[in-house]
Scaffold this motif. Structure first.
Motif, PDB file in Angstrom:
ATOM      1  N   SER A 199       0.810  -1.219   0.000  1.00 44.53           N
ATOM      2  CA  SER A 199       0.000   0.000   0.000  1.00 44.53           C
ATOM      3  C   SER A 199       0.842   1.269   0.000  1.00 44.53           C
ATOM      4  CB  SER A 199      -0.929   0.013   1.223  1.00 44.53           C
ATOM      5  OG  SER A 199      -0.166  -0.002   2.418  1.00 44.53           O
ATOM      6  N   THR A 200       2.161   1.147  -0.128  1.00 44.88           N
ATOM      7  CA  THR A 200       3.037   2.316  -0.089  1.00 44.88           C
ATOM      8  C   THR A 200       3.660   2.653  -1.432  1.00 44.88           C
ATOM      9  OG1 THR A 200       4.994   1.010   0.503  1.00 44.88           O
ATOM     10  CG2 THR A 200       3.617   1.799   2.317  1.00 44.88           C
ATOM     11  N   GLY A 201       3.489   1.805  -2.439  1.00 46.72           N
ATOM     12  CA  GLY A 201       4.134   2.042  -3.737  1.00 46.72           C
ATOM     13  C   GLY A 201       3.529   3.231  -4.454  1.00 46.72           C
ATOM     14  N   ILE A 202       4.314   4.269  -4.696  1.00 49.19           N
ATOM     15  CA  ILE A 202       3.800   5.498  -5.275  1.00 49.19           C
ATOM     16  C   ILE A 202       3.267   5.306  -6.688  1.00 49.19           C
ATOM     17  CG2 ILE A 202       6.062   6.233  -6.123  1.00 49.19           C
ATOM     18  CD1 ILE A 202       3.205   8.464  -4.795  1.00 49.19           C
ATOM     19  N   GLU A 203       3.737   4.252  -7.389  1.00 44.29           N
ATOM     20  CA  GLU A 203       3.319   4.046  -8.774  1.00 44.29           C
ATOM     21  C   GLU A 203       2.395   2.837  -8.907  1.00 44.29           C
ATOM     22  OE1 GLU A 203       5.758   2.723  -7.387  1.00 44.29           O
ATOM     23  OE2 GLU A 203       6.832   1.230  -8.566  1.00 44.29           O
ATOM     24  N   ALA A 204       1.670   2.483  -7.848  1.00 45.66           N
ATOM     25  CA  ALA A 204       0.812   1.292  -7.893  1.00 45.66           C
ATOM     26  C   ALA A 204      -0.280   1.405  -8.943  1.00 45.66           C
ATOM     27  CB  ALA A 204       0.205   1.034  -6.518  1.00 45.66           C
ATOM     28  N   VAL A 205      -0.849   2.603  -9.093  1.00 43.27           N
ATOM     29  CA  VAL A 205      -1.844   2.851 -10.137  1.00 43.27           C
ATOM     30  C   VAL A 205      -1.429   4.102 -10.896  1.00 43.27           C
ATOM     31  CG1 VAL A 205      -3.783   1.706  -9.008  1.00 43.27           C
ATOM     32  CG2 VAL A 205      -3.312   4.096  -8.478  1.00 43.27           C
ATOM     33  N   GLN A 206      -1.767   4.137 -12.180  1.00 46.13           N
ATOM     34  CA  GLN A 206      -1.387   5.267 -13.008  1.00 46.13           C
ATOM     35  C   GLN A 206      -2.473   5.570 -14.029  1.00 46.13           C
ATOM     36  OE1 GLN A 206       2.502   3.928 -14.490  1.00 46.13           O
ATOM     37  NE2 GLN A 206       3.516   5.082 -12.874  1.00 46.13           N
ATOM     38  N   TYR A 207      -2.502   6.844 -14.450  1.00 46.14           N
ATOM     39  CA  TYR A 207      -3.380   7.288 -15.541  1.00 46.14           C
ATOM     40  C   TYR A 207      -2.519   7.833 -16.668  1.00 46.14           C
ATOM     41  CZ  TYR A 207      -5.559  10.757 -18.457  1.00 46.14           C
ATOM     42  OH  TYR A 207      -5.927  11.487 -19.562  1.00 46.14           O
ATOM     43  N   THR A 208      -2.935   7.575 -17.895  1.00 47.10           N
ATOM     44  CA  THR A 208      -2.306   8.187 -19.063  1.00 47.10           C
ATOM     45  C   THR A 208      -3.288   8.149 -20.223  1.00 47.10           C
ATOM     46  OG1 THR A 208      -0.390   8.131 -20.563  1.00 47.10           O
ATOM     47  CG2 THR A 208      -1.279   6.021 -19.862  1.00 47.10           C
ATOM     48  N   PRO A 209      -3.169   9.058 -21.176  1.00 50.75           N
ATOM     49  CA  PRO A 209      -3.882   8.893 -22.437  1.00 50.75           C
ATOM     50  C   PRO A 209      -2.978   8.239 -23.472  1.00 50.75           C
ATOM     51  CG  PRO A 209      -2.969  11.072 -22.372  1.00 50.75           C
ATOM     52  CD  PRO A 209      -2.533  10.387 -21.087  1.00 50.75           C
ATOM     53  N   ALA A 210      -3.564   7.794 -24.554  1.00 53.17           N
ATOM     54  CA  ALA A 210      -2.813   7.476 -25.767  1.00 53.17           C
ATOM     55  C   ALA A 210      -3.220   8.493 -26.822  1.00 53.17           C
ATOM     56  CB  ALA A 210      -3.108   6.066 -26.249  1.00 53.17           C
ATOM     57  N   ILE A 211      -2.231   9.057 -27.492  1.00 53.21           N
ATOM     58  CA  ILE A 211      -2.456  10.035 -28.546  1.00 53.21           C
ATOM     59  C   ILE A 211      -1.747   9.540 -29.797  1.00 53.21           C
ATOM     60  CG2 ILE A 211      -1.934  12.377 -29.324  1.00 53.21           C
ATOM     61  CD1 ILE A 211      -2.311  13.320 -26.473  1.00 53.21           C
ATOM     62  N   ASP A 212      -2.507   9.304 -30.846  1.00 49.00           N
ATOM     63  CA  ASP A 212      -1.963   8.790 -32.104  1.00 49.00           C
ATOM     64  C   ASP A 212      -1.129   7.529 -31.869  1.00 49.00           C
ATOM     65  OD1 ASP A 212      -1.667   8.832 -34.903  1.00 49.00           O
ATOM     66  OD2 ASP A 212       0.299   9.801 -34.738  1.00 49.00           O
ATOM     67  N   GLY A 213      -1.564   6.709 -30.926  1.00 46.04           N
ATOM     68  CA  GLY A 213      -0.871   5.463 -30.645  1.00 46.04           C
ATOM     69  C   GLY A 213       0.311   5.585 -29.700  1.00 46.04           C
ATOM     70  N   VAL A 214       0.568   6.788 -29.174  1.00 44.44           N
ATOM     71  CA  VAL A 214       1.676   7.000 -28.240  1.00 44.44           C
ATOM     72  C   VAL A 214       1.131   7.049 -26.819  1.00 44.44           C
ATOM     73  CG1 VAL A 214       3.604   8.470 -27.574  1.00 44.44           C
ATOM     74  CG2 VAL A 214       2.937   8.306 -29.989  1.00 44.44           C
ATOM     75  N   ASN A 215       1.626   6.170 -25.967  1.00 42.63           N
ATOM     76  CA  ASN A 215       1.287   6.184 -24.549  1.00 42.63           C
ATOM     77  C   ASN A 215       2.110   7.290 -23.882  1.00 42.63           C
ATOM     78  OD1 ASN A 215       1.559   5.575 -21.693  1.00 42.63           O
ATOM     79  ND2 ASN A 215       0.651   3.586 -22.122  1.00 42.63           N
ATOM     80  N   LEU A 216       1.424   8.277 -23.275  1.00 36.18           N
ATOM     81  CA  LEU A 216       2.119   9.437 -22.725  1.00 36.18           C
ATOM     82  C   LEU A 216       2.546   9.234 -21.271  1.00 36.18           C
ATOM     83  CD1 LEU A 216       0.272  12.541 -24.208  1.00 36.18           C
ATOM     84  CD2 LEU A 216       2.135  11.184 -25.152  1.00 36.18           C
ATOM     85  N   TRP A 217       2.687   7.978 -20.875  1.00 38.34           N
ATOM     86  CA  TRP A 217       3.084   7.649 -19.513  1.00 38.34           C
ATOM     87  C   TRP A 217       4.289   8.443 -19.033  1.00 38.34           C
ATOM     88  CZ3 TRP A 217       8.003   5.559 -19.304  1.00 38.34           C
ATOM     89  CH2 TRP A 217       8.458   5.186 -18.045  1.00 38.34           C
TER      90      TRP A 217
END
Length: 377
Positions: free
Chosen positions: A116-134
């Motif tokens: 429960s402490t991992g800062i990157e456990a969940v993430q949001y990003t869009p994909a634009i023209d097939g590029v993941n903007l992570w």
């Protein structure tokens, strides 16, 4: 008996959806989504429709590609489902999914299950023209208390620009996104990455008071960011060339104005789209200084940068993900990446940046330490 009634409702709902696409613009009590093969598109044979733990379930297999819900258009409202994300790396949920090139995405980094402490456990990003903007959005991540062997309850609320996500705790959001960054405002749903899905419900228009306008940009009123640049068209770099001054702009080079997006980011992926080869652009801005003076500049970049002041080399660096040279945070584009000194001369100064990229998102952020004695053209 209750479970049998819900299954029957799912079948009725999708019988109607088969005749006319459902739009989530009108408020209703929610549509229970049938987890049966005829209502999902799994071209990679990466899905099984089964019963798991006594309930109808969609089992996403460890094969590439999305399992896509047919005949549904989601824009604003609430989506809820039970989820066992068993993948070894990522378990992903797509919404407002136009296709694999244009979509919004929320996902679990499943190695953080039980932590429960991992800062990157969940993430949001869009994909634009097939590029993941992570790699351009390190601020859209957080901790989450979830498991990969038992059910987790997931709830997403999408309202205009804003997104709110709950994982297991339905009282406190796991993630809040003040401005979703995708190019699209509606689409269907999809899953990817090994996992098991059950009790999938769409509640059209039910946004629980979440505003549709975008939330505050934390640097919107900070005058130190360089927000307006001139940018050249991208040029491909040969595989055996890291960088060469021969690629410098010529007298005939055409320039366009590009403005910063949120957090001062010049989003080159949004402007120039996907490329399967390494590309280079040039960006320039004129800065007038009242005196000879030195100023520190903080810079975020993805992935390789060459900086020139008045035609002379000033700074060179790389932000290569997974390599020792990568910058904090974890090779992603952030104003934290680097900082260096600019020795301005009195009068007009041309700051020029060459920026190369072949990995996920492409962007530049630049912020001076202060604006004393400086003005932008």
């Amino acid at each position: 008996m209750k479970k049998l009634i819900l299954v029957a409702l799912s079948a009725i709902t999708f019988a109607a959806l088969g005749q006319k696409k459902a739009r989530t613009t009108e408020k209703d009590s929610g549509n229970w989504i049938a987890l049966t093969a005829e209502h999902w598109d799994a071209p990679g044979a990466n899905a099984e429709f089964t019963t798991y733990d006594g309930r109808p379930a969609l089992k996403v297999l460890p094969k590439p590609g999305q399992v896509v819900l047919k005949n549904t258009v989601f824009s604003n409202g609430t989506i809820e489902f039970d989820y066992i994300p068993t993948d070894q790396r990522f378990a992903s949920f797509y919404f407002r999914y136009k296709d694999s090139k244009e979509t919004e995405l929320f996902y679990f980094r499943t190695h953080r299950a039980g932590d429960s402490t991992g800062i990157e456990a969940v993430q949001y990003t869009p994909a634009i023209d097939g590029v993941n903007l992570w790699d351009l959005l390190p601020h859209y991540q957080g901790k989450a208390n979830f498991q990969n062997k038992t059910w987790n309850h997931v709830k997403l609320i999408a309202s205009g620009y804003q997104l709110r996500v709950f994982v297991n705790d339905m009282q406190r959001p796991t993630m809040e996104v003040p401005r979703m960054e995708g190019n699209i405002s509606e689409g269907t749903l999809a899953f990817e990455g090994e996992g098991i899905v059950s009790n999938l419900v769409i509640k059209p228009g039910q946004t629980e008071g979440l505003p549709a306008y975008e939330g505050t940009d934390p640097v919107a009123h900070d005058p130190r960011y360089l927000r307006k640049w001139q940018v050249s068209q991208p040029a491909a770099l040969p595989k055996n060339v890291d960088f060469s001054i021969d690629y410098a702009p010529k007298a005939e080079t055409m320039w366009e104005t590009i403005w910063a997006e949120r957090r001062g980011m010049m989003n080159l992926t949004r402007k120039f789209g996907m490329s399967k080869e390494r590309r280079l652009v040039w960006m320039k801005v004129n800065i007038n200084s009242k005196t000879d003076q030195k100023k520190k500049i903080a810079m975020g970049f993805s992935d390789d940068v060459w900086v020139f002041l008045n035609g002379r080399y000033l700074y060179v660096d790389k932000n290569t993900f997974g390599a020792p040279i990568m910058k904090e945070p974890a090779g992603r584009c952030s104003i934290e990446n680097t900082a260096f000194i600019i020795p301005f001369k009195a009068g007009k100064n041309e700051l020029m940046v060459a920026l190369a990229n072949d990995f996920y998102g492409w962007a530049l952020i630049a912020r001076l330490e202060d604006m004393d004695g400086l003005t932008f053209e």
